[in-house]
Write an enzyme that holds these catalytic residues in place. Structure first.
Site, mmCIF file in Angstrom:
data_model
loop_
_atom_site.group_PDB
_atom_site.id
_atom_site.type_symbol
_atom_site.label_atom_id
_atom_site.label_comp_id
_atom_site.label_asym_id
_atom_site.label_seq_id
_atom_site.Cartn_x
_atom_site.Cartn_y
_atom_site.Cartn_z
ATOM 1 N N GLU A 102 -5.315 -5.216 10.712
ATOM 2 C CA GLU A 102 -4.293 -4.194 10.899
ATOM 3 C C GLU A 102 -4.550 -3.439 12.209
ATOM 4 O O GLU A 102 -5.335 -2.473 12.227
ATOM 5 C CB GLU A 102 -4.318 -3.194 9.745
ATOM 6 C CG GLU A 102 -4.043 -3.816 8.388
ATOM 7 C CD GLU A 102 -3.455 -2.782 7.431
ATOM 8 O OE1 GLU A 102 -2.338 -2.990 6.970
ATOM 9 O OE2 GLU A 102 -4.117 -1.766 7.179
ATOM 10 N N GLY A 139 2.799 -1.216 4.300
ATOM 11 C CA GLY A 139 2.869 0.203 3.967
ATOM 12 C C GLY A 139 4.296 0.635 3.687
ATOM 13 O O GLY A 139 4.837 0.434 2.609
ATOM 14 N N GLY A 140 4.935 1.223 4.699
ATOM 15 C CA GLY A 140 6.254 1.841 4.518
ATOM 16 C C GLY A 140 7.278 0.945 3.836
ATOM 17 O O GLY A 140 8.025 1.400 2.956
ATOM 18 N N GLU A 159 -6.719 4.539 8.137
ATOM 19 C CA GLU A 159 -6.488 5.966 7.871
ATOM 20 C C GLU A 159 -7.726 6.588 7.229
ATOM 21 O O GLU A 159 -8.055 7.747 7.495
ATOM 22 C CB GLU A 159 -5.232 6.136 6.993
ATOM 23 C CG GLU A 159 -3.968 5.857 7.809
ATOM 24 C CD GLU A 159 -2.763 5.425 7.010
ATOM 25 O OE1 GLU A 159 -2.780 5.532 5.763
ATOM 26 O OE2 GLU A 159 -1.788 4.956 7.632
ATOM 27 N N GLY A 206 2.557 2.049 10.874
ATOM 28 C CA GLY A 206 3.498 3.154 10.735
ATOM 29 C C GLY A 206 4.219 3.512 12.025
ATOM 30 O O GLY A 206 4.876 4.549 12.102
ATOM 31 N N SER A 230 3.543 -2.352 10.366
ATOM 32 C CA SER A 230 5.006 -2.368 10.552
ATOM 33 C C SER A 230 5.646 -3.698 10.156
ATOM 34 O O SER A 230 6.585 -4.165 10.805
ATOM 35 C CB SER A 230 5.373 -1.994 11.995
ATOM 36 O OG SER A 230 4.938 -0.673 12.279
ATOM 37 N N HIS A 285 -9.477 1.054 5.111
ATOM 38 C CA HIS A 285 -8.191 1.230 5.793
ATOM 39 C C HIS A 285 -8.393 2.151 7.005
ATOM 40 O O HIS A 285 -9.180 3.093 6.943
ATOM 41 C CB HIS A 285 -7.163 1.821 4.822
ATOM 42 C CG HIS A 285 -5.778 1.796 5.387
ATOM 43 N ND1 HIS A 285 -5.341 2.732 6.297
ATOM 44 C CD2 HIS A 285 -4.749 0.933 5.206
ATOM 45 C CE1 HIS A 285 -4.094 2.444 6.647
ATOM 46 N NE2 HIS A 285 -3.713 1.356 5.998
ATOM 47 N N ASN A 334 0.871 -1.178 0.000
ATOM 48 C CA ASN A 334 0.000 0.000 0.000
ATOM 49 C C ASN A 334 0.911 1.232 0.000
ATOM 50 O O ASN A 334 1.526 1.544 1.018
ATOM 51 C CB ASN A 334 -0.888 -0.049 1.248
ATOM 52 C CG ASN A 334 -1.703 1.225 1.432
ATOM 53 O OD1 ASN A 334 -1.769 2.063 0.540
ATOM 54 N ND2 ASN A 334 -2.322 1.357 2.595
ATOM 55 N N TRP A 335 0.987 1.887 -1.138
ATOM 56 C CA TRP A 335 1.932 3.008 -1.271
ATOM 57 C C TRP A 335 1.395 4.312 -0.691
ATOM 58 O O TRP A 335 2.097 5.317 -0.666
ATOM 59 C CB TRP A 335 2.322 3.191 -2.751
ATOM 60 C CG TRP A 335 3.188 2.082 -3.265
ATOM 61 C CD1 TRP A 335 3.801 1.117 -2.531
ATOM 62 C CD2 TRP A 335 3.556 1.827 -4.629
ATOM 63 N NE1 TRP A 335 4.522 0.272 -3.354
ATOM 64 C CE2 TRP A 335 4.380 0.691 -4.634
ATOM 65 C CE3 TRP A 335 3.256 2.460 -5.854
ATOM 66 C CZ2 TRP A 335 4.934 0.166 -5.811
ATOM 67 C CZ3 TRP A 335 3.795 1.931 -7.024
ATOM 68 C CH2 TRP A 335 4.624 0.800 -7.006
ATOM 69 N N LYS A 336 0.140 4.318 -0.273
ATOM 70 C CA LYS A 336 -0.457 5.524 0.340
ATOM 71 C C LYS A 336 -0.196 6.743 -0.560
ATOM 72 O O LYS A 336 -0.255 6.615 -1.772
ATOM 73 C CB LYS A 336 0.056 5.679 1.777
ATOM 74 C CG LYS A 336 -0.155 4.384 2.590
ATOM 75 C CD LYS A 336 0.076 4.539 4.059
ATOM 76 C CE LYS A 336 -0.173 3.196 4.741
ATOM 77 N NZ LYS A 336 -0.048 3.252 6.188
HETATM 78 P P1 PGA Z 1 2.887 0.111 7.690
HETATM 79 O O1 PGA Z 1 1.433 0.350 7.091
HETATM 80 O O2 PGA Z 1 3.416 -1.166 7.095
HETATM 81 O O3 PGA Z 1 3.682 1.312 7.265
HETATM 82 O O4 PGA Z 1 2.750 0.004 9.173
HETATM 83 C C1 PGA Z 1 0.539 -0.728 6.916
HETATM 84 C C2 PGA Z 1 -0.753 -0.245 6.332
HETATM 85 O O5 PGA Z 1 -1.156 0.885 6.614
HETATM 86 O O6 PGA Z 1 -1.410 -0.980 5.558
#
Ligand code: PGA
Length: 265
Positions: free
Chosen positions: A174, A240-241, A103, A180, A219, A101, A10-12
């Protein structure tokens, strides 16, 4: 090995088109070798809408890499400023979308009702959905994490039948406190929640629990992915990251494909 395993990046709000194309190409070039372990892992990326077209050039049907949207509107067309619906993401080459998600839920008003409508729309369009659920730290500390997650699930799935969903619904657990933050859930915490979700699905939808892919997110890094899979009942990751650099995502794919898999029946 009964359930499909996935690693989805997930590149956000990262990667303009040029960077998205380069990153997707590098992942596509390495995906066959990285995913050929003891079990097969399907690999996807979810770029921002702006970069879907650029990333698409590296994705299926050209390579084994799947393309996803990060979010999807609940309707296909109409007077909905800023929305991009299922028909549009399909046109852009997406095989599906992330839905719900944390966020989106926390920062952009995606209520349980809206998540349900988006999920219904994307699955009804014949696309895949990666439905995200997860508790906040207060719930984990209060011991209510399982009921919070099962409530999110039951509200999201309330309109759906296993027949409509088929194999196209992927669930991503999640925990919000792990996203993050660098603080990953332990293998035991993740595996326990996955068993809880699977048990609930089994009760609600008969067989739908045992064949459903449940991913973990929060993470995930190359150096903790293998241990998480080995903890049991984790069918891959939403990342994500650590998905923003191709070598890092490919290392997670490799760790997933080569980890000893323990899947409860
Ligand atoms: P993260 O994000 O790996 O940076 O913790 C995961 C996500 O939001 O799907």
């Amino acid at each position: 090995m009964s359930r499909a395993m996935w690693v989805i990046g997930n590149w956000k709000q990262h990667h303009l088109p040029e960077a998205a194309m380069t990153c997707a190409r590098t992942i596509a070039d390495g995906v066959a070798a990285a995913s050929a372990g003891a079990h097969r892992v399907s690999v996807g990326v979810a770029p921002p809408y702006l970069s879907l077209a650029a990333a698409r050039t590296a994705c299926r049907p050209v390579s084994d890499l799947w393309l996803f949207a990060q979010d999807v509107g609940a309707q296909d067309t109409g007077a909905h400023t800023g929305e991009v619906g299922p028909a549009m993401i399909a046109h852009a080459g997406c095989s599906g979308s992330i839905v719900g998600h944390s966020e989106r839920r926390a920062d952009y008003g995606d209520t349980d009702g809206l998540v349900r409508r988006k999920l219904h729309a994307v699955l009804s369009a014949g696309l895949h959905a990666v439905l995200c659920v997860g508790e906040r730290l207060e719930s984990r500390d209060a011991g209510t994490h399982e009921s919070v997650v099962l409530t999110q699930l039951s509200l999201a799935l309330s309109d759906l039948s296993p027949e409509l969903v088929g194999p196209r619904l992927i669930i991503a657990y999640e925990p919000v406190w792990a996203i993050g933050t660098g603080r990953t859930a332990t293998g035991e915490q993740a595996a326990a929640m996955h068993r809880c979700i699977r048990g609930w699905l089994g009760q609600t939808w008969a067989t739908a629990g045992s064949d459903r892919s449940i991913l973990y997110g929060g993470s995930v890094k190359p150096d903790n992915a293998g241990a998480l899979v080995a903890a049991g009942d984790i069918d891959g990751f939403l990342v994500g990251g650590a998905s923003l650099e191709a070598p890092s995502l490919l290392a997670i794919v490799r760790a997933t494909a080569t980890a000893p898999v323990v899947q409860a029946p």
